[in-house]
Design an enzyme around this catalytic site. Structure first.
Site, PDB file in Angstrom:
ATOM      1  N   GLN A   1      -4.296  -1.886   9.640  1.00 19.51           N
ATOM      2  CA  GLN A   1      -4.362  -3.055   9.029  1.00 19.51           C
ATOM      3  C   GLN A   1      -4.768  -4.075   9.819  1.00 19.51           C
ATOM      4  O   GLN A   1      -4.758  -4.193  11.167  1.00 19.51           O
ATOM      5  CB  GLN A   1      -2.892  -3.571   8.882  1.00 19.51           C
ATOM      6  CG  GLN A   1      -2.435  -4.658   8.159  1.00 19.51           C
ATOM      7  CD  GLN A   1      -2.852  -4.898   6.726  1.00 19.51           C
ATOM      8  OE1 GLN A   1      -3.177  -3.614   6.134  1.00 19.51           O
ATOM      9  NE2 GLN A   1      -3.575  -5.859   6.255  1.00 19.51           N
TER      10      GLN A   1
ATOM     11  N   LYS B   1       0.769  -1.119  -0.123  1.00 15.40           N
ATOM     12  CA  LYS B   1      -0.093  -0.087  -0.125  1.00 15.40           C
ATOM     13  C   LYS B   1       0.826   1.047   0.188  1.00 15.40           C
ATOM     14  O   LYS B   1       0.386   2.253  -0.720  1.00 15.40           O
ATOM     15  CB  LYS B   1      -0.744  -0.171   1.351  1.00 15.40           C
ATOM     16  CG  LYS B   1      -1.963  -1.064   1.063  1.00 15.40           C
ATOM     17  CD  LYS B   1      -2.661  -1.553   2.352  1.00 15.40           C
ATOM     18  CE  LYS B   1      -3.391  -2.722   2.305  1.00 15.40           C
ATOM     19  NZ  LYS B   1      -4.144  -3.237   3.329  1.00 15.40           N
TER      20      LYS B   1
ATOM     21  N   ASP C   1     -10.626   3.272   4.062  1.00 21.00           N
ATOM     22  CA  ASP C   1     -10.731   1.801   3.793  1.00 21.00           C
ATOM     23  C   ASP C   1     -12.149   0.992   4.116  1.00 21.00           C
ATOM     24  O   ASP C   1     -12.448   0.031   4.048  1.00 21.00           O
ATOM     25  CB  ASP C   1      -9.718   1.048   4.809  1.00 21.00           C
ATOM     26  CG  ASP C   1      -9.448  -0.285   4.273  1.00 21.00           C
ATOM     27  OD1 ASP C   1      -9.451  -0.593   3.064  1.00 21.00           O
ATOM     28  OD2 ASP C   1      -8.938  -1.235   4.955  1.00 21.00           O
TER      29      ASP C   1
END
Length: 305
Positions: free
Chosen positions: A100, A56, A123
């Site tokens: 994450q 990423k 996200d």
């Protein structure tokens, strides 16, 4: 009956998306002097998570953004992680925040996800964002489901009126992709590993989404001819949640594993961070973007709150 299956090339589409994002990022920097930042938060030392965070970060660099990497130790508490997220929420240089998944088991992951400010939830992991997306209101969708939808639409595959079966019910994949398909007028059935009569349910699907997290759990003979087959899984040996190799020759369209859904997840995350940067840095002004040598006015981006 013979078919000419369409390979849904997420890798190629993700490259196209990145090329367009380079122009948008350059436009942001030119007009504001600010380089957009995506903050990634990794707790612990899970090797796979470390690889994903690195990927990423590399994608940020490719489009001209910065990646702020916050790596916290395994023993980090829920309170300490919440404090770190609060700091990022209050940092005006940060346009998006990625926590994450998964975090260590002793941390309340849902509480930490929901601490991310809605405007920085690029996200699509907060309950608030999920609710707005489910109600078809402006919000950043969960990156993998949103990437799946972009892939389907890019290839002009039929969704409206079709029966979609989603096998998997996770809050960041199965549930949101089901809502996204429903918002596009599909008739949606959500299943999981404990669903009774699962093979027969899958056989009725025009669109099958494998999101159960088990290697080749969904068998090829469960899937009817000419179905759209989306495999969101990835496991050791380069296999997904569906027996793609045994069904791809009779599908209308299918995602390869790897190279299908995976690249679209990262491309969508980066794209949503660019959108967040445009919202936060431009506020209510109209954007100017150099596209193919010309200057095109883009409409104001709708508020997320």
């Amino acid at each position: 009956m013979s078919y000419t299956p369409v390979l849904l090339d997420g890798k190629a589409l993700s490259k196209e998306i990145e090329e367009s994002l380079k122009k948008r990022v350059a436009n942001i920097i030119r007009q504001t002097g600010v380089v957009p930042v995506l903050a990634t938060v990794l707790v612990g030392n899970d090797p796979s998570s470390e690889v994903y965070v690195k990927m990423k970060g590399n994608a940020c660099e490719r489009v001209g953004m910065k990646s702020l990497k916050l790596h916290l130790p395994e023993e980090t508490t829920t309170g300490q992680l919440l404090a770190a997220i609060d700091k990022l929420n209050n940092d005006d240089s940060v346009c998006g925040i990625l926590l994450q998944h998964p975090v260590p088991a002793h941390i309340n992951e849902r509480e930490c996800f929901d601490r991310i400010a809605a405007e920085k939830d690029v996200d699509g992991v907060t309950c608030h964002g999920f609710g707005r997306m489910a109600m078809n209101e402006p919000a950043f969708g969960s990156a993998t489901p949103a990437g799946i939808m972009k892939l389907i639409k890019h290839y002009n595959l039929p969704i409206e009126g079709k029966h979609a079966v989603v096998v998997g019910r996770s809050p960041i994949l199965g549930k949101p992709v089901a809502m996204m398909l429903l918002n596009e007028n599909a008739t949606v059935t959500i299943c999981h590993s404990k669903t009774e009569g699962l093979p027969e349910i899958v056989k009725g699907a025009d669109i099958v989404v494998g999101a159960v997290g088990k290697p080749e759990f969904i068998k090829a003979d469960w899937i009817k001819d000419n179905a759209i087959v989306i495999d969101a899984g990835y496991h050791a040996g380069g296999i997904g949640d569906i027996e793609i190799s045994k069904v791809k020759d009779r599908a209308m369209a299918y995602t390869p594993v790897p190279g299908g859904v995976g690249p679209m997840t990262i491309a969508t995350l980066i794209m949503q961070n660019v959108e967040s940067a445009e919202i936060q840095l431009f506020k209510n002004i109209k954007l100017q973007s150099d596209i193919e040598g010309g200057v095109v006015e883009l409409a104001e981006t709708p508020a997320l709150l």
